[in-house]
Each structure stands twice: as structure tokens, then as C-alpha cells.
Design a protein around this motif. Structure first.
Motif, PDB file in Angstrom:
ATOM      1  N   VAL A 101     -23.977  26.692  46.941  1.00  0.00           N
ATOM      2  CA  VAL A 101     -24.631  27.820  46.829  1.00  0.00           C
ATOM      3  C   VAL A 101     -24.383  29.063  47.665  1.00  0.00           C
ATOM      4  CG1 VAL A 101     -27.186  28.583  47.142  1.00  0.00           C
ATOM      5  CG2 VAL A 101     -26.693  26.484  45.883  1.00  0.00           C
ATOM      6  N   LEU A 102     -24.153  28.534  49.021  1.00  0.00           N
ATOM      7  CA  LEU A 102     -23.950  29.704  49.950  1.00  0.00           C
ATOM      8  C   LEU A 102     -22.669  30.505  49.772  1.00  0.00           C
ATOM      9  CD1 LEU A 102     -25.469  31.186  52.119  1.00  0.00           C
ATOM     10  CD2 LEU A 102     -24.585  29.318  53.771  1.00  0.00           C
ATOM     11  N   TRP A 103     -21.630  29.619  49.294  1.00  0.00           N
ATOM     12  CA  TRP A 103     -20.335  30.202  48.940  1.00  0.00           C
ATOM     13  C   TRP A 103     -20.509  31.255  47.846  1.00  0.00           C
ATOM     14  CZ3 TRP A 103     -16.340  29.833  51.845  1.00  0.00           C
ATOM     15  CH2 TRP A 103     -16.094  28.753  52.689  1.00  0.00           C
ATOM     16  N   TRP A 104     -21.258  31.023  46.755  1.00  0.00           N
ATOM     17  CA  TRP A 104     -21.655  31.936  45.637  1.00  0.00           C
ATOM     18  C   TRP A 104     -22.396  32.998  46.090  1.00  0.00           C
ATOM     19  CZ3 TRP A 104     -18.682  32.016  41.535  1.00  0.00           C
ATOM     20  CH2 TRP A 104     -17.952  30.985  41.195  1.00  0.00           C
ATOM     21  N   VAL A 105     -23.295  32.945  46.853  1.00  0.00           N
ATOM     22  CA  VAL A 105     -23.877  34.063  47.438  1.00  0.00           C
ATOM     23  C   VAL A 105     -22.929  34.915  48.314  1.00  0.00           C
ATOM     24  CG1 VAL A 105     -25.820  34.784  48.990  1.00  0.00           C
ATOM     25  CG2 VAL A 105     -26.300  32.967  47.720  1.00  0.00           C
ATOM     26  N   LEU A 106     -22.260  34.488  49.125  1.00  0.00           N
ATOM     27  CA  LEU A 106     -21.280  35.363  49.851  1.00  0.00           C
ATOM     28  C   LEU A 106     -20.309  36.076  48.737  1.00  0.00           C
ATOM     29  CD1 LEU A 106     -20.182  32.982  52.677  1.00  0.00           C
ATOM     30  CD2 LEU A 106     -21.458  35.445  52.960  1.00  0.00           C
ATOM     31  N   ALA A 107     -19.930  35.146  47.757  1.00  0.00           N
ATOM     32  CA  ALA A 107     -18.874  35.903  46.854  1.00  0.00           C
ATOM     33  C   ALA A 107     -19.413  37.008  46.093  1.00  0.00           C
ATOM     34  CB  ALA A 107     -18.335  34.772  45.829  1.00  0.00           C
ATOM     35  N   ILE A 108     -20.886  36.557  45.492  1.00  0.00           N
ATOM     36  CA  ILE A 108     -21.368  37.753  44.866  1.00  0.00           C
ATOM     37  C   ILE A 108     -21.840  39.021  45.763  1.00  0.00           C
ATOM     38  CG2 ILE A 108     -23.586  38.284  43.649  1.00  0.00           C
ATOM     39  CD1 ILE A 108     -23.489  35.209  42.526  1.00  0.00           C
ATOM     40  N   GLY A 109     -22.301  38.755  47.058  1.00  0.00           N
ATOM     41  CA  GLY A 109     -22.500  39.819  47.891  1.00  0.00           C
ATOM     42  C   GLY A 109     -21.175  40.749  48.178  1.00  0.00           C
ATOM     43  N   HIS A 110     -19.880  39.926  48.239  1.00  0.00           N
ATOM     44  CA  HIS A 110     -18.866  40.842  48.532  1.00  0.00           C
ATOM     45  C   HIS A 110     -18.274  41.643  47.213  1.00  0.00           C
ATOM     46  CE1 HIS A 110     -18.128  38.576  52.388  1.00  0.00           C
ATOM     47  NE2 HIS A 110     -17.141  39.484  52.688  1.00  0.00           N
ATOM     48  N   TRP A 111     -18.568  40.721  46.074  1.00  0.00           N
ATOM     49  CA  TRP A 111     -18.378  41.691  44.803  1.00  0.00           C
ATOM     50  C   TRP A 111     -19.205  42.983  44.797  1.00  0.00           C
ATOM     51  CZ3 TRP A 111     -13.733  41.219  42.814  1.00  0.00           C
ATOM     52  CH2 TRP A 111     -13.436  39.894  42.596  1.00  0.00           C
ATOM     53  N   ALA A 112     -20.246  42.688  45.052  1.00  0.00           N
ATOM     54  CA  ALA A 112     -21.550  44.162  45.088  1.00  0.00           C
ATOM     55  C   ALA A 112     -20.960  44.624  46.153  1.00  0.00           C
ATOM     56  CB  ALA A 112     -22.854  43.352  45.330  1.00  0.00           C
ATOM     57  N   LEU A 113     -20.784  44.748  47.367  1.00  0.00           N
ATOM     58  CA  LEU A 113     -20.190  45.549  48.409  1.00  0.00           C
ATOM     59  C   LEU A 113     -18.907  46.348  47.956  1.00  0.00           C
ATOM     60  CD1 LEU A 113     -21.157  43.651  51.553  1.00  0.00           C
ATOM     61  CD2 LEU A 113     -22.106  45.718  50.849  1.00  0.00           C
ATOM     62  N   GLY A 114     -18.198  45.547  47.335  1.00  0.00           N
ATOM     63  CA  GLY A 114     -16.865  46.298  47.097  1.00  0.00           C
ATOM     64  C   GLY A 114     -16.992  47.094  45.837  1.00  0.00           C
ATOM     65  N   SER A 115     -17.909  46.674  44.816  1.00  0.00           N
ATOM     66  CA  SER A 115     -18.180  47.585  43.798  1.00  0.00           C
ATOM     67  C   SER A 115     -18.884  48.924  44.093  1.00  0.00           C
ATOM     68  CB  SER A 115     -19.118  46.872  42.805  1.00  0.00           C
ATOM     69  OG  SER A 115     -18.238  45.701  42.301  1.00  0.00           O
ATOM     70  N   ALA A 116     -19.960  48.762  44.954  1.00  0.00           N
ATOM     71  CA  ALA A 116     -20.620  49.759  45.525  1.00  0.00           C
ATOM     72  C   ALA A 116     -19.673  50.804  46.156  1.00  0.00           C
ATOM     73  CB  ALA A 116     -21.815  49.415  46.446  1.00  0.00           C
ATOM     74  N   THR A 117     -18.760  50.391  46.773  1.00  0.00           N
ATOM     75  CA  THR A 117     -17.905  51.212  47.623  1.00  0.00           C
ATOM     76  C   THR A 117     -16.849  51.871  46.756  1.00  0.00           C
ATOM     77  OG1 THR A 117     -18.072  49.745  49.689  1.00  0.00           O
ATOM     78  CG2 THR A 117     -16.032  51.345  49.407  1.00  0.00           C
ATOM     79  N   LEU A 118     -16.563  51.295  45.674  1.00  0.00           N
ATOM     80  CA  LEU A 118     -15.591  51.820  44.795  1.00  0.00           C
ATOM     81  C   LEU A 118     -16.436  52.932  43.707  1.00  0.00           C
ATOM     82  CD1 LEU A 118     -12.673  51.518  43.578  1.00  0.00           C
ATOM     83  CD2 LEU A 118     -13.697  49.883  41.907  1.00  0.00           C
ATOM     84  N   VAL A 119     -17.613  52.666  43.333  1.00  0.00           N
ATOM     85  CA  VAL A 119     -18.470  53.625  42.763  1.00  0.00           C
ATOM     86  C   VAL A 119     -18.635  54.903  43.532  1.00  0.00           C
ATOM     87  CG1 VAL A 119     -20.614  54.169  41.805  1.00  0.00           C
ATOM     88  CG2 VAL A 119     -19.569  52.067  41.298  1.00  0.00           C
ATOM     89  N   GLY A 120     -19.003  54.594  44.872  1.00  0.00           N
ATOM     90  CA  GLY A 120     -19.103  55.665  46.064  1.00  0.00           C
ATOM     91  C   GLY A 120     -17.698  56.526  45.967  1.00  0.00           C
TER      92      GLY A 120
END
Length: 148
Positions: A101-120
């Protein structure tokens, strides 16, 4: 630029917290993420120190974003690689019976941060393209045109 700046600062906060946690308490990987015991925790501490250093670069770029927005490519690529490793580990690399569970939370969090940076970055590229800082073309010494 506001979206990219916010994404960089949120990203930096996540890296600073995670990095400080790893540098100060390297056993957090064992206790929270269900990892096997480490013989040498120095590697975990080094990763934590490097994460804090990367976060400081994110803050630096965020402060000078109008001129340096395109430096965020380094953060997008790094975050994408980390997210890929976290995703692959959560999907295929955990020992039998380990909690993912925590591994998936970290993975999804990193995908979200990377995507937000890319959209920005996409929005920043439209607001302030990189050629804006290129040297101006030489002026024609005869502005009214040359006669032939």
C-alpha cells in the motif's frame, strides 16, 4: 508560471520531508515499507541527503522561474524515473506477503508531482518561450531597404 512554481514547491516539500526522514531515521524503510533488514544503512542515508539537495535545487529554480523554467526538465525526468522504480517495485519486487500500500501511495504521488510539473512547464512554455532570451538579430544598417 504559478502552476509550475506551486508544483516545484510541493515537489520540494515532499522530497525534503522524505529525504530528511531517510537521512535521520534510515530504519523507516524497514518499519513503514516492510523491507528486509539492511546490513549497512549508509546508502539509505546518502539517498536521503541527495533528496534534500535535489529539493533545494527545486526551490532555487522556483525562485528564478521566469528565467529558468526549462530547468524543470531535470526534475520531471528524475521524478518519472523514481515513479517508475516505485511502480515496478510495488507491482513485481516485493517479497511474498509484504504490504504494497505505501509503495503504491509513493508511486502515485510521484506520478502526480511529475505530471503537475510537466503541465506547469507546458503552460510556462506558452507564457515565456526560451527563444525570448536569445540574442536579438543584428539590425540592418539600411532600415529603409537596399536599392539595387
Amino acid at each position: 508560471m504559478r502552476l509550475l512554481r506551486g508544483a516545484l514547491y510541493a515537489h520540494a516539500l515532499a522530497w525534503i520531508v522524505l529525504g530528511a526522514l531517510l537521512a535521520i531515521w534510515p530504519g523507516v524503510l524497514q518499519s513503514w515499507l516492510g523491507q528486509p533488514p539492511y546490513v549497512d544503512r549508509a546508502w539509505v542515508r546518502l539517498v536521503g541527503v541527495q533528496a534534500v539537495g535535489l529539493a533545494l535545487f527545486m526551490v532555487l529554480v522556483g525562485h528564478r522561474l521566469e528565467e529558468l523554467w526549462w530547468w524543470s526538465w531535470g526534475f520531471v525526468l528524475t521524478t518519472g524515473a523514481v515513479a517508475a522504480v516505485l511502480t515496478l517495485n510495488a507491482a513485481f519486487g516485493l517479497p511474498q506477503g509484504a504490504d504494497a500500500v505505501l509503495w503504491w501511495v509513493l508511486a502515485i504521488g510521484h506520478w502526480a508531482l511529475g505530471s503537475a510539473t510537466l503541465v506547469g512547464m507546458s503552460r510556462a512554455a506558452r507564457e515565456r518561450p526560451t527563444d525570448r532570451y536569445a540574442p536579438a538579430p543584428a539590425r540592418d544598417p539600411h532600415p529603409r531597404g537596399r536599392r539595387r
